[in-house]
Design an enzyme around this catalytic site. Structure first.
Site, PDB file in Angstrom:
ATOM      1  N   ARG A 249     -16.972 -19.776  22.218  1.00 12.20           N
ATOM      2  CA  ARG A 249     -17.418 -20.778  23.160  1.00 12.20           C
ATOM      3  C   ARG A 249     -18.770 -20.741  23.577  1.00 12.20           C
ATOM      4  O   ARG A 249     -19.603 -19.414  23.613  1.00 12.20           O
ATOM      5  CB  ARG A 249     -16.522 -20.457  24.357  1.00 12.20           C
ATOM      6  CG  ARG A 249     -15.417 -20.873  24.339  1.00 12.20           C
ATOM      7  CD  ARG A 249     -14.977 -22.509  24.008  1.00 12.20           C
ATOM      8  NE  ARG A 249     -13.542 -22.671  24.183  1.00 12.20           N
ATOM      9  CZ  ARG A 249     -12.631 -23.027  22.985  1.00 12.20           C
ATOM     10  NH1 ARG A 249     -13.439 -22.630  21.854  1.00 12.20           N
ATOM     11  NH2 ARG A 249     -11.479 -23.226  23.084  1.00 12.20           N
ATOM     12  N   GLU A 278     -20.807 -29.167  24.999  1.00 18.15           N
ATOM     13  CA  GLU A 278     -20.064 -30.020  24.186  1.00 18.15           C
ATOM     14  C   GLU A 278     -19.629 -31.238  24.812  1.00 18.15           C
ATOM     15  O   GLU A 278     -18.694 -31.089  25.648  1.00 18.15           O
ATOM     16  CB  GLU A 278     -18.749 -29.211  23.491  1.00 18.15           C
ATOM     17  CG  GLU A 278     -19.312 -28.294  22.423  1.00 18.15           C
ATOM     18  CD  GLU A 278     -18.256 -27.620  21.733  1.00 18.15           C
ATOM     19  OE1 GLU A 278     -18.367 -26.216  21.434  1.00 18.15           O
ATOM     20  OE2 GLU A 278     -17.060 -28.081  21.582  1.00 18.15           O
ATOM     21  N   HIS A 299     -18.073 -27.879  16.254  1.00 21.87           N
ATOM     22  CA  HIS A 299     -16.654 -27.414  16.616  1.00 21.87           C
ATOM     23  C   HIS A 299     -15.600 -27.611  15.620  1.00 21.87           C
ATOM     24  O   HIS A 299     -14.566 -28.237  15.894  1.00 21.87           O
ATOM     25  CB  HIS A 299     -16.545 -27.725  18.032  1.00 21.87           C
ATOM     26  CG  HIS A 299     -15.434 -26.696  18.553  1.00 21.87           C
ATOM     27  ND1 HIS A 299     -15.434 -26.414  20.027  1.00 21.87           N
ATOM     28  CD2 HIS A 299     -14.589 -25.900  18.191  1.00 21.87           C
ATOM     29  CE1 HIS A 299     -14.417 -25.547  20.360  1.00 21.87           C
ATOM     30  NE2 HIS A 299     -14.047 -24.999  19.167  1.00 21.87           N
TER      31      HIS A 299
HETATM   32  C1  DGY Z   1      -9.365 -23.386  20.196  1.00 22.02           C
HETATM   33  O1  DGY Z   1      -8.154 -23.841  19.869  1.00 22.02           O
HETATM   34  O2  DGY Z   1      -9.435 -22.770  21.223  1.00 22.02           O
HETATM   35  C2  DGY Z   1     -10.369 -23.587  19.178  1.00 22.02           C
HETATM   36  O3  DGY Z   1     -11.718 -23.206  19.793  1.00 22.02           O
HETATM   37  C3  DGY Z   1     -10.335 -24.792  18.440  1.00 22.02           C
HETATM   38  O4  DGY Z   1     -11.477 -24.700  17.369  1.00 22.02           O
END
Ligand code: DGY
Length: 337
Positions: A249, A278, A299
């Site tokens: 993240r 993002e 992402h």
């Molecule tokens: C999630 O599902 O948390 C992932 O970051 C998707 O890529």
């Protein structure tokens, strides 16, 4: 009610377009409202859903915070997130209102670890720089030369994994096969067998590990405790030849400080699949990517069709188990990440 009468299907509101196979299954099993056009839902849409549906199926692009959850009607029983991370949901606020939260763990592990390896390679081996030359300027390529497009070898270097959960461990296995020595920092040491298999070195001090490895790869969840875990001070501890990879993240790394370090050459490069704001991307990062100091992906580290179908299966199982009166397998408890 006669024993043959059909059980009422739960009303399920799905915020984004999902693979056809998943949507079809959801329609078979539930009274499912789909989002065929994939237009991101507004806060007003979400409030309407929380007041009418039995189950909300959000994704990580929907912010399900305390004030939104406060709008939920008494019929809302389950938030079955189509995501592994749950940092977009206030799990405590949901628990206070008796709403169960589930996620989709395990099924993204290999896809995310594969893409992490791709970034681990892409940065020092100048993959995107090289690919861009042929995509944009084919006529200008003068052919092979012994000193052109030289990168740095990864084999024989040290990788420091921050967060040795499922994904961190899957990255460690791959990295070992590529000849990297495994170092890790985690709240708890992993079991002896795994540590031995990976020939992994544990660091209880993140600072100490950062100062000693060539590649840092982030794999912890985003929680208040990991916000800017990789702070300006910690980035300064890293070696000038080192690179940092983040497929977890964006807010785990202080992005402004990272940009400063990359610009000043205090670290050599970054491979980022996630960003602090993002989908907005800091233009300074784009500039660094143009200069070959960063590889940026939108992402997409878990983005495989197989993975998305597996996520859909998990959401379906969580909803069905819940309405069959059992504890759903992927229940997220407050404060447990
Ligand atoms: C999630 O599902 O948390 C992932 O970051 C998707 O890529």
């Amino acid at each position: 009610m006669s024993s043959t009468s059909a059980k009422k299907k739960p009303k399920v509101y799905i915020t984004r377009k999902l693979p056809d196979l998943v949507e079809t299954r959801m329609r078979e099993l539930f009274d499912a409202e789909l989002n065929i056009d994939d237009v991101p839902r507004t806060r007003e849409d979400l409030i309407r859903a929380l007041q009418t549906a039995d189950v909300l199926v959000p994704t990580l692009t929907d912010r399900i915070d305390d004030s939104l959850i406060a709008e939920a009607g008494p019929q809302l029983k389950l938030i079955a997130s189509f995501s592994n991370g749950v940092d977009h949901i206030d799990v405590e606020a949901a628990a206070r209102r008796g709403i169960t939260v589930t996620n989709t763990p395990n099924v993204l592990t290999d896809d995310t670890a594969d893409m992490t390896m791709a970034l681990i390679l892409a940065v020092p081996r100048r993959l995107t720089e090289g690919a861009a030359i042929l995509a944009d300027k084919r006529a200008e390529w003068a052919g092979w030369s012994p000193t052109w497009m030289l990168g740095r070898r990864i084999s024989g270097k040290r990788i420091g994994i921050v967060g040795m959960g499922r994904i961190g461990t899957a990255v460690a296995r791959r990295a070992k096969a590529f000849g990297l020595s495994i170092h890790y920092h985690n709240r708890n040491r992993v079991d002896h067998h795994t540590e031995e298999q990976l020939e992994a070195t544990y660091w209880d001090s993140l600072d100490q590990m950062l100062a000693r490895v060539d590649i840092v790869s982030i794999h912890c969840p985003s929680t208040p405790a990991t916000y800017h875990l990789i702070s300006a001070r910690r980035l300064e501890l890293m070696r000038p030849t080192s690179t940092i990879i983040n497929t977890a993240r964006g807010d785990i790394v202080d992005e402004a400080a990272l940009i400063k370090c990359l610009r000043e050459g205090r670290i050599a490069g970054a491979g980022l699949d996630v960003f602090q704001n993002e989908p907005a991307i800091n233009p300074k990062l784009v500039k660094l990517a143009e200069q070959g100091k960063a590889v940026l992906l939108p992402h997409m580290s878990s983005a495989t069709l197989e993975g998305r179908i597996d996520m859909g299966d998990k959401v379906v199982i969580n909803i069905r188990t819940f309405f069959d009166g059992h504890r759903p397998p992927d229940r997220v408890l407050p404060g447990r990440l």
